[in-house]
Motif scaffolding. Structure first.
Motif, PDB file in Angstrom:
ATOM      1  N   ILE A 147       0.832  -1.204   0.000  1.00 20.34           N
ATOM      2  CA  ILE A 147       0.000   0.000   0.000  1.00 20.34           C
ATOM      3  C   ILE A 147       0.865   1.253   0.000  1.00 20.34           C
ATOM      4  N   ASN A 148       0.238   2.369  -0.335  1.00 20.44           N
ATOM      5  CA  ASN A 148       0.942   3.650  -0.405  1.00 20.44           C
ATOM      6  C   ASN A 148       0.415   4.647   0.613  1.00 20.44           C
ATOM      7  N   ILE A 149       0.118   4.166   1.805  1.00 16.59           N
ATOM      8  CA  ILE A 149      -0.235   5.036   2.926  1.00 16.59           C
ATOM      9  C   ILE A 149       0.545   4.548   4.141  1.00 16.59           C
ATOM     10  N   PRO A 150       0.859   5.431   5.081  1.00 15.18           N
ATOM     11  CA  PRO A 150       1.609   5.019   6.261  1.00 15.18           C
ATOM     12  C   PRO A 150       0.851   3.973   7.082  1.00 15.18           C
ATOM     13  N   LEU A 151       1.612   3.041   7.630  1.00 14.82           N
ATOM     14  CA  LEU A 151       1.059   1.965   8.450  1.00 14.82           C
ATOM     15  C   LEU A 151       1.437   2.217   9.903  1.00 14.82           C
ATOM     16  N   ALA A 152       0.495   1.978  10.818  1.00 22.69           N
ATOM     17  CA  ALA A 152       0.726   2.162  12.253  1.00 22.69           C
ATOM     18  C   ALA A 152       0.391   0.874  12.994  1.00 22.69           C
ATOM     19  N   ALA A 153       1.141   0.600  14.058  1.00 21.20           N
ATOM     20  CA  ALA A 153       0.875  -0.569  14.902  1.00 21.20           C
ATOM     21  C   ALA A 153       1.697  -0.440  16.168  1.00 21.20           C
ATOM     22  N   GLY A 154       1.386  -1.289  17.135  1.00 20.68           N
ATOM     23  CA  GLY A 154       2.231  -1.385  18.309  1.00 20.68           C
ATOM     24  C   GLY A 154       1.556  -1.269  19.651  1.00 20.68           C
ATOM     25  N   GLU A 155       0.282  -0.886  19.711  1.00 17.63           N
ATOM     26  CA  GLU A 155      -0.304  -0.657  21.026  1.00 17.63           C
ATOM     27  C   GLU A 155      -0.521  -1.941  21.826  1.00 17.63           C
ATOM     28  N   ARG A 156      -0.451  -3.094  21.178  1.00 18.08           N
ATOM     29  CA  ARG A 156      -0.591  -4.349  21.911  1.00 18.08           C
ATOM     30  C   ARG A 156       0.746  -5.047  22.139  1.00 18.08           C
ATOM     31  N   LEU A 157       1.834  -4.379  21.806  1.00 17.91           N
ATOM     32  CA  LEU A 157       3.150  -4.961  22.012  1.00 17.91           C
ATOM     33  C   LEU A 157       3.524  -4.963  23.484  1.00 17.91           C
ATOM     34  N   ALA A 158       4.260  -5.979  23.877  1.00 19.84           N
ATOM     35  CA  ALA A 158       4.816  -6.027  25.218  1.00 19.84           C
ATOM     36  C   ALA A 158       6.333  -6.011  25.069  1.00 19.84           C
ATOM     37  N   TYR A 159       6.962  -5.049  25.648  1.00 24.47           N
ATOM     38  CA  TYR A 159       8.412  -4.901  25.653  1.00 24.47           C
ATOM     39  C   TYR A 159       8.969  -4.388  24.330  1.00 24.47           C
ATOM     40  N   ILE A 160      10.161  -3.910  24.431  1.00 22.56           N
ATOM     41  CA  ILE A 160      10.847  -3.299  23.311  1.00 22.56           C
ATOM     42  C   ILE A 160      11.160  -4.307  22.205  1.00 22.56           C
ATOM     43  N   TYR A 161      11.284  -5.581  22.575  1.00 26.82           N
ATOM     44  CA  TYR A 161      11.651  -6.604  21.601  1.00 26.82           C
ATOM     45  C   TYR A 161      10.604  -6.741  20.491  1.00 26.82           C
ATOM     46  N   GLY A 162       9.340  -6.573  20.820  1.00 29.88           N
ATOM     47  CA  GLY A 162       8.298  -6.649  19.806  1.00 29.88           C
ATOM     48  C   GLY A 162       8.332  -5.481  18.839  1.00 29.88           C
ATOM     49  N   ALA A 163       8.704  -4.314  19.331  1.00 32.90           N
ATOM     50  CA  ALA A 163       8.763  -3.122  18.486  1.00 32.90           C
ATOM     51  C   ALA A 163      10.019  -3.110  17.616  1.00 32.90           C
ATOM     52  N   ARG A 164      11.057  -3.750  18.084  1.00 37.05           N
ATOM     53  CA  ARG A 164      12.347  -3.696  17.390  1.00 37.05           C
ATOM     54  C   ARG A 164      12.239  -4.140  15.941  1.00 37.05           C
ATOM     55  N   GLU A 165      11.618  -5.287  15.697  1.00 40.68           N
ATOM     56  CA  GLU A 165      11.517  -5.791  14.330  1.00 40.68           C
ATOM     57  C   GLU A 165      10.686  -4.860  13.450  1.00 40.68           C
ATOM     58  N   LEU A 166       9.597  -4.335  13.998  1.00 45.02           N
ATOM     59  CA  LEU A 166       8.756  -3.424  13.222  1.00 45.02           C
ATOM     60  C   LEU A 166       9.538  -2.188  12.783  1.00 45.02           C
ATOM     61  N   ILE A 167      10.411  -1.710  13.650  1.00 49.95           N
ATOM     62  CA  ILE A 167      11.199  -0.512  13.350  1.00 49.95           C
ATOM     63  C   ILE A 167      12.378  -0.847  12.438  1.00 49.95           C
ATOM     64  N   GLU A 168      13.146  -1.880  12.797  1.00 49.60           N
ATOM     65  CA  GLU A 168      14.335  -2.210  12.012  1.00 49.60           C
ATOM     66  C   GLU A 168      14.001  -2.599  10.579  1.00 49.60           C
ATOM     67  N   ARG A 169      12.912  -3.317  10.401  1.00 49.22           N
ATOM     68  CA  ARG A 169      12.519  -3.731   9.050  1.00 49.22           C
ATOM     69  C   ARG A 169      11.693  -2.656   8.345  1.00 49.22           C
ATOM     70  N   GLU A 170      11.450  -1.543   9.009  1.00 54.21           N
ATOM     71  CA  GLU A 170      10.663  -0.430   8.465  1.00 54.21           C
ATOM     72  C   GLU A 170       9.291  -0.891   7.988  1.00 54.21           C
ATOM     73  N   ILE A 171       8.669  -1.728   8.808  1.00 56.56           N
ATOM     74  CA  ILE A 171       7.334  -2.242   8.487  1.00 56.56           C
ATOM     75  C   ILE A 171       6.278  -1.197   8.781  1.00 56.56           C
ATOM     76  N   VAL A 172       6.435  -0.463   9.874  1.00 59.50           N
ATOM     77  CA  VAL A 172       5.465   0.566  10.240  1.00 59.50           C
ATOM     78  C   VAL A 172       6.099   1.945  10.125  1.00 59.50           C
ATOM     79  N   ASP A 173       5.245   2.919   9.881  1.00 57.55           N
ATOM     80  CA  ASP A 173       5.674   4.308   9.820  1.00 57.55           C
ATOM     81  C   ASP A 173       5.415   5.015  11.142  1.00 57.55           C
ATOM     82  N   VAL A 174       4.425   4.509  11.888  1.00 56.15           N
ATOM     83  CA  VAL A 174       4.055   5.076  13.177  1.00 56.15           C
ATOM     84  C   VAL A 174       4.047   3.936  14.184  1.00 56.15           C
ATOM     85  N   ILE A 175       4.874   4.048  15.227  1.00 57.86           N
ATOM     86  CA  ILE A 175       4.902   3.031  16.283  1.00 57.86           C
ATOM     87  C   ILE A 175       4.084   3.574  17.455  1.00 57.86           C
TER      88      ILE A 175
END
Length: 191
Positions: A147-175
């Protein structure tokens, strides 16, 4: 969640011991102003928006929120989202940001989420939140790539480890971590 609550309580105790608010303990004020958004909802569940009268009421509610000073509105739902966004966009104009939150509904397949995301592109959506279950990182990645719109996710994550992959792989634009689930202020600072 329990660790987050304990960690937050400890910050509160520390603040009381030093006679200062927690925000000062965390490093002080970073900004003079902070932009906020609100949910454009009618006070009942988004899936209860059954007919066009609800769509008109939703658009009127959006106008009232913009009149209060909000410059961004978040909407949920699947079934009538295109009709509702069309009505809200017509009511509030193009200068107001609109976000769409699908809450990671388990019945949304990756294919459905991509199809919906592509339909939302024409509305200039500010972000598309959790169109698939957020713990399904590969599905989120496929949606992000398609898709060509920003993707957001993360409010159900527990700990930094879950967010790390989303950020490092640039899967989401908004954490969007939730401090109550994420491990408290210390984990939020690390993020």
């Amino acid at each position: 969640g329990a660790m987050s609550a304990i960690e937050t309580a400890l910050w509160d105790l520390k603040g009381k011991a030093f006679g200062m608010p927690v925000w000062q303990l965390l490093g002080g004020r970073m900004r003079e102003r902070l932009r906020c958004y609100t949910h454009a909802a009618l006070g009942h569940a988004w899936h209860d928006l059954k007919d066009r009268r609800d769509t008109v009421a939703l658009a009127e509610k959006a106008r009232a929120l913009v009149d209060e000073g909000y410059t961004a509105l978040k909407m949920g739902g699947i079934e009538h989202i295109v009709r509702n966004i069309t009505a809200v966009r017509k009511e509030v104009g193009d200068d107001i940001d609109i976000m769409v939150d699908l809450h990671g509904m388990p019945w949304m397949t990756t294919r459905d989420a991509i199809s919906m995301g592509r339909r939302l592109e024409e509305f200039g959506v500010f972000f598309y939140e959790e169109p698939v279950a957020p713990e399904n990182v590969e599905a989120l990645a496929r949606v992000s790539d398609a898709i060509n719109i920003p993707l957001a996710a993360g409010e159900r994550l527990a700990y930094i480890y879950g967010a790390r992959e989303l950020i490092e792989r640039e899967i989401v634009d908004v954490i969007q971590p939730d401090a109550g689930r994420f491990g408290g202020f210390s984990q939020m600072k690390k993020l």
